[in-house]
Design a protein around this motif. Structure first.
Motif, PDB file in Angstrom:
ATOM      1  N   ARG A   1       0.779  -1.145  -0.021  1.00 60.36           N
ATOM      2  CA  ARG A   1       0.141   0.009   0.140  1.00 60.36           C
ATOM      3  C   ARG A   1       1.080   1.286  -0.075  1.00 60.36           C
ATOM      4  N   PHE A   2       1.027   1.945  -1.193  1.00 58.80           N
ATOM      5  CA  PHE A   2       1.678   3.163  -1.249  1.00 58.80           C
ATOM      6  C   PHE A   2       0.981   4.495  -0.951  1.00 58.80           C
ATOM      7  N   VAL A   3       1.551   4.975  -0.119  1.00 57.65           N
ATOM      8  CA  VAL A   3       0.720   6.322   0.434  1.00 57.65           C
ATOM      9  C   VAL A   3       1.665   7.408   0.273  1.00 57.65           C
ATOM     10  N   ARG A   4       1.094   8.550  -0.462  1.00 55.25           N
ATOM     11  CA  ARG A   4       1.598   9.556  -0.710  1.00 55.25           C
ATOM     12  C   ARG A   4       1.271  10.507   0.457  1.00 55.25           C
ATOM     13  N   VAL A   5       2.492  11.245   1.145  1.00 58.15           N
ATOM     14  CA  VAL A   5       2.436  12.059   2.055  1.00 58.15           C
ATOM     15  C   VAL A   5       2.599  13.657   1.648  1.00 58.15           C
ATOM     16  N   ASP A   6       1.511  14.513   1.477  1.00 57.16           N
ATOM     17  CA  ASP A   6       1.738  15.653   0.937  1.00 57.16           C
ATOM     18  C   ASP A   6       1.448  16.726   1.864  1.00 57.16           C
TER      19      ASP A   6
ATOM     20  N   ARG B   1      31.547  10.112  13.040  1.00 60.44           N
ATOM     21  CA  ARG B   1      31.252   9.794  11.671  1.00 60.44           C
ATOM     22  C   ARG B   1      29.492   9.733  11.453  1.00 60.44           C
ATOM     23  N   TYR B   2      28.845   9.402  12.552  1.00 61.44           N
ATOM     24  CA  TYR B   2      27.397   9.343  12.619  1.00 61.44           C
ATOM     25  C   TYR B   2      26.917  10.808  12.312  1.00 61.44           C
ATOM     26  N   ALA B   3      27.476  11.732  13.184  1.00 61.36           N
ATOM     27  CA  ALA B   3      26.933  13.142  13.224  1.00 61.36           C
ATOM     28  C   ALA B   3      27.140  13.822  11.965  1.00 61.36           C
ATOM     29  N   THR B   4      28.039  13.014  11.131  1.00 62.01           N
ATOM     30  CA  THR B   4      28.420  13.727   9.920  1.00 62.01           C
ATOM     31  C   THR B   4      27.530  13.364   8.650  1.00 62.01           C
ATOM     32  N   LEU B   5      26.676  12.478   9.003  1.00 68.08           N
ATOM     33  CA  LEU B   5      25.856  11.794   7.948  1.00 68.08           C
ATOM     34  C   LEU B   5      24.583  12.520   7.858  1.00 68.08           C
ATOM     35  N   LYS B   6      24.175  12.793   6.656  1.00 66.61           N
ATOM     36  CA  LYS B   6      22.680  13.309   6.423  1.00 66.61           C
ATOM     37  C   LYS B   6      21.991  11.798   6.281  1.00 66.61           C
ATOM     38  N   LEU B   7      21.104  11.720   7.117  1.00 65.61           N
ATOM     39  CA  LEU B   7      20.473  10.536   7.198  1.00 65.61           C
ATOM     40  C   LEU B   7      18.803  10.361   6.797  1.00 65.61           C
ATOM     41  N   ALA B   8      18.477  11.580   6.067  1.00 65.13           N
ATOM     42  CA  ALA B   8      17.315  11.829   5.613  1.00 65.13           C
ATOM     43  C   ALA B   8      17.157  12.928   4.834  1.00 65.13           C
ATOM     44  N   GLY B   9      16.352  12.794   3.807  1.00 65.58           N
ATOM     45  CA  GLY B   9      16.121  13.872   2.560  1.00 65.58           C
ATOM     46  C   GLY B   9      14.709  14.727   3.107  1.00 65.58           C
ATOM     47  N   LEU B  10      14.246  14.696   4.209  1.00 69.70           N
ATOM     48  CA  LEU B  10      13.028  15.064   4.611  1.00 69.70           C
ATOM     49  C   LEU B  10      12.952  16.597   4.517  1.00 69.70           C
ATOM     50  N   ASP B  11      13.925  17.169   4.263  1.00 68.51           N
ATOM     51  CA  ASP B  11      13.907  18.624   4.214  1.00 68.51           C
ATOM     52  C   ASP B  11      13.954  19.380   2.908  1.00 68.51           C
ATOM     53  N   ASP B  12      14.316  18.252   1.899  1.00 73.28           N
ATOM     54  CA  ASP B  12      14.377  19.093   0.621  1.00 73.28           C
ATOM     55  C   ASP B  12      13.783  18.051  -0.518  1.00 73.28           C
ATOM     56  N   ALA B  13      13.461  16.932  -0.276  1.00 72.09           N
ATOM     57  CA  ALA B  13      13.014  15.912  -1.277  1.00 72.09           C
ATOM     58  C   ALA B  13      11.561  16.473  -1.596  1.00 72.09           C
ATOM     59  N   PRO B  14      11.115  16.561  -2.786  1.00 69.62           N
ATOM     60  CA  PRO B  14       9.754  17.183  -2.858  1.00 69.62           C
ATOM     61  C   PRO B  14       8.544  16.087  -2.799  1.00 69.62           C
ATOM     62  N   HIS B  15       8.936  14.654  -2.903  1.00 63.66           N
ATOM     63  CA  HIS B  15       7.945  13.781  -2.608  1.00 63.66           C
ATOM     64  C   HIS B  15       8.347  12.865  -1.453  1.00 63.66           C
ATOM     65  N   GLN B  16       7.332  12.455  -0.614  1.00 55.46           N
ATOM     66  CA  GLN B  16       7.434  11.578   0.427  1.00 55.46           C
ATOM     67  C   GLN B  16       6.117  10.668   0.336  1.00 55.46           C
TER      68      GLN B  16
END
Length: 212
Positions: free
Chosen positions: A57-62, A92-107
């Motif tokens: 079940r694919f759910v668009r989160v807009d 090392r962990y602190a330098t990783l960007k672990l999500a695209g939640l701020d920039d990705a246009p689609h979730q």
């Protein structure tokens, strides 16, 4: 209808698709065309499923308010994850960007209906978890189809799944599997970012059969 013939050139390009498919963390903000997103969903639904149950079940989160709840969920889970690392690993962990939640246009959130009526239970009697595995196959199919069009996918796994499901107000019987950030990547690479940043490396031993 006769089966198609896949040429050597096609097989080489397919291998390149596997090589260049990445877990993207850095996105451009321009959106993907709706017709392209619909096409990716159509392709994802070509994935195999146990008993032809199609449990994904694919759910668009807009909605901005729902995205904000997911973002807060990630921030809390990520802070907790950081406490589990020490020394160089923590740095090392602190330098990783672990999500695209701020920039990705689609979730896109992906759920599994673990006991669907479709498929009539075929193949699930002794291994009911095959519905989950089928849904994961659909995620991977979506991912490859996106990569083939230069579209990036990032799987945000640092989330509290129960809270994520609650925030999206879906059927309570659906199991939360994945939260995907989707959009055009800022850059493309043939090696994982975690490898490029020294977090982990592919193990050649995994490419050998285990014989019994």
């Amino acid at each position: 209808m006769s089966a198609p013939h896949f040429s050597a050139a096609f097989r080489q390009e397919l291998e390149q698709l596997f090589i260049w498919r990445r877990d993207v963390r850095h996105f451009r903000t321009d959106p993907v065309a709706e017709s392209v997103l619909d096409g990716l969903l159509h392709t994802a639904c070509l994935a195999p499923s146990v008993g032809l149950s199609e449990p994904w079940r694919f759910v668009r989160v807009d909605a901005p308010e729902r995205r904000a709840v997911i973002r807060a969920n990630f921030a809390q889970a990520n802070a907790q994850a950081l406490t589990g690392h020490n020394g160089d690993d923590a740095q090392r962990y602190a330098t990783l960007k672990l999500a695209g939640l701020d920039d990705a246009p689609h979730q896109i959130a992906v759920f599994c209906e673990t006991d669907p009526t479709q498929g009539r239970g075929l193949g699930r009697g002794t291994m009911p978890q095959t519905t989950v595995w089928s849904a994961v196959m659909a995620i991977h199919t979506f991912w490859l189809a996106a990569a083939a069009q230069g579209i990036g996918v990032g799987w945000v796994s640092i989330l509290n799944p129960a809270k994520a499901a609650l925030a999206l107000s879906v059927n309570p019987n659906w199991q939360f599997l994945a939260y995907l950030c989707v959009g055009y990547p800022q850059e493309q690479a043939s090696t994982p970012e975690l490898e490029r940043k020294g977090w982990e490396y592919r193990n050649p031993a995994r490419r050998r059969w285990i014989n019994r």
